[in-house]
Design an enzyme around this catalytic site. Structure first.
Site, PDB file in Angstrom:
ATOM      1  N   HIS A 102       0.810  -1.234   0.000  1.00 60.27           N
ATOM      2  CA  HIS A 102       0.000   0.000   0.000  1.00 60.27           C
ATOM      3  C   HIS A 102       0.839   1.278   0.000  1.00 60.27           C
ATOM      4  CE1 HIS A 102      -3.626  -2.270   0.412  1.00 60.27           C
ATOM      5  NE2 HIS A 102      -3.309  -2.745   1.607  1.00 60.27           N
ATOM      6  N   ASP A 137      -3.300 -11.006  -2.168  1.00 59.73           N
ATOM      7  CA  ASP A 137      -3.742 -10.436  -0.892  1.00 59.73           C
ATOM      8  C   ASP A 137      -5.195  -9.961  -1.070  1.00 59.73           C
ATOM      9  OD1 ASP A 137      -2.100  -8.812   1.625  1.00 59.73           O
ATOM     10  OD2 ASP A 137      -4.010  -7.919   0.993  1.00 59.73           O
TER      11      ASP A 137
HETATM   12 ZN   LIG Z   1      -4.142  -7.187   2.811  1.00 63.66          ZN
END
Ligand SMILES: [Zn+2]
Length: 316
Positions: free
Chosen positions: A127, A164
């Site tokens: 991220h 993910d």
């Molecule tokens: Zn994650």
């Protein structure tokens, strides 16, 4: 060239986390390593030691202003690096630099022929953007690894594959207009889960249009749904013919994760890893690095990552 899988292990990696009651606790490293040890791989794995990235390494992906900000906030040791997900823990600068440096050590080991396949459990911090922290991620080890592969080894066409539960927005937007970064990401639909990005229409911009594959999955998606979507990832990678594969195998896409809503089992992770090793053997001289990514149910992360290492070990 050794056929054993190089797994990175050490207190420096374990020190990346945010303590109780944050989901990204310090215990994730040891929970995985204990499971891996009890799986009895013996000669199939070897261990590598963490290494710290330099500021010059971080600058390959991140802006100088952002690196300075993290350094200052890490010394102060209070507040957040973002809007409230990623605490400015004391020492987080060093811990985050250890994650990045360990990724670069893995890249060196694969490129110098020490091993074909490496796994870094506490890494895959997908991220973090070039100039910001986000979603428990301070420095984006994957983004730095891409730039490092290019600069040090001249490897251009790199495939990034992410299963993910969360969209790998830091990598996606970091390379959105880069036609040589092949991106495939299966994640829970952004209408239901952080960070909200990664719609199927997001395929890259400019010259990079069509080099990115985003597949949003509905909440509750199972292994069957995963395998249907995965076939698209495989044919996408067959067409792209990458030179190196980076795999983010976050275990928060397994059923029972406390912060997501996908319902895979660890078999999805094992199958994805095996398929990527086949592709790596075909196009990349076998070269692949797996990273743990997310996963907040401890049993799930231990089992899923161990199955990934098993698939790496079985790949020959
Ligand atoms: Zn994650």
């Amino acid at each position: 060239m050794s056929d054993s899988v190089l797994v990175y292990k050490g207190s420096e990696l374990a020190s990346y986390g945010f303590g109780d009651p944050h989901p990204f606790g310090f215990d994730r490293h040891d929970v995985f390593q204990d499971e891996l040890e009890s799986a009895g791989f013996d000669g199939a794995i070897q261990y590598g030691k963490p290494r710290r990235a330099s500021v010059d390494d971080l600058l390959l992906f991140h802006t100088a202003d952002y690196i300075d900000m993290v350094s200052k906030k890490s010394s102060e040791g209070r507040g957040y690096l973002d809007d409230g997900d990623t605490p400015a823990m004391p020492g987080i600068f060093d811990a985050a630099s250890d994650v990045v440096g360990t990724m670069l050590a893995a890249v060196d080991a694969v490129m110098d022929g020490t091993t074909k396949r490496a796994f870094v459990p506490i890494a895959g911090l997908h991220h973090a953007g070039r100039d910001h922290a986000a979603g428990f991620c301070v420095f984006n080890d994957l983004g730095v690894a891409v730039e490092y592969l290019r600069k040090k080894y001249g490897v251009r066409r790199i495939a990034y594959v992410d299963i993910d539960a969360h969209h790998g927005d830091g990598v996606f937007y970091g390379f959105e207009d880069d036609p040589d970064l092949i991106f495939a990401d299966l994640h829970e639909d952004g209408r239901y889960l952080y960070p909200g990005t990664g719609s199927a229409e997001e395929t890259g911009t400019g010259k990079a249009k069509g080099t990115k594959l985003n597949i949003p999955m509905p909440p509750g998606a199972t292994d069957t749904d995963f395998h249907v979507a995965w076939r698209r990832v495989e044919s996408f990678l067959e067409d792209a013919k990458p030179e190196f594969i980076l795999f983010q195998c976050g275990a928060d896409s397994l059923e029972g994760d406390p912060i997501t809503h996908l319902c895979y089992t660890e078999q999805a992770h094992a199958d994805a890893a095996a398929a990527l090793c086949r592709l790596a053997n075909k196009y990349c001289d076998g070269r692949i690095i797996g990273t743990g990514g997310g996963g907040y149910n401890r049993k799930n992360l231990a089992r899923a990552w161990t199955r990934v290492v098993q698939s790496f070990a079985d790949a020959g």
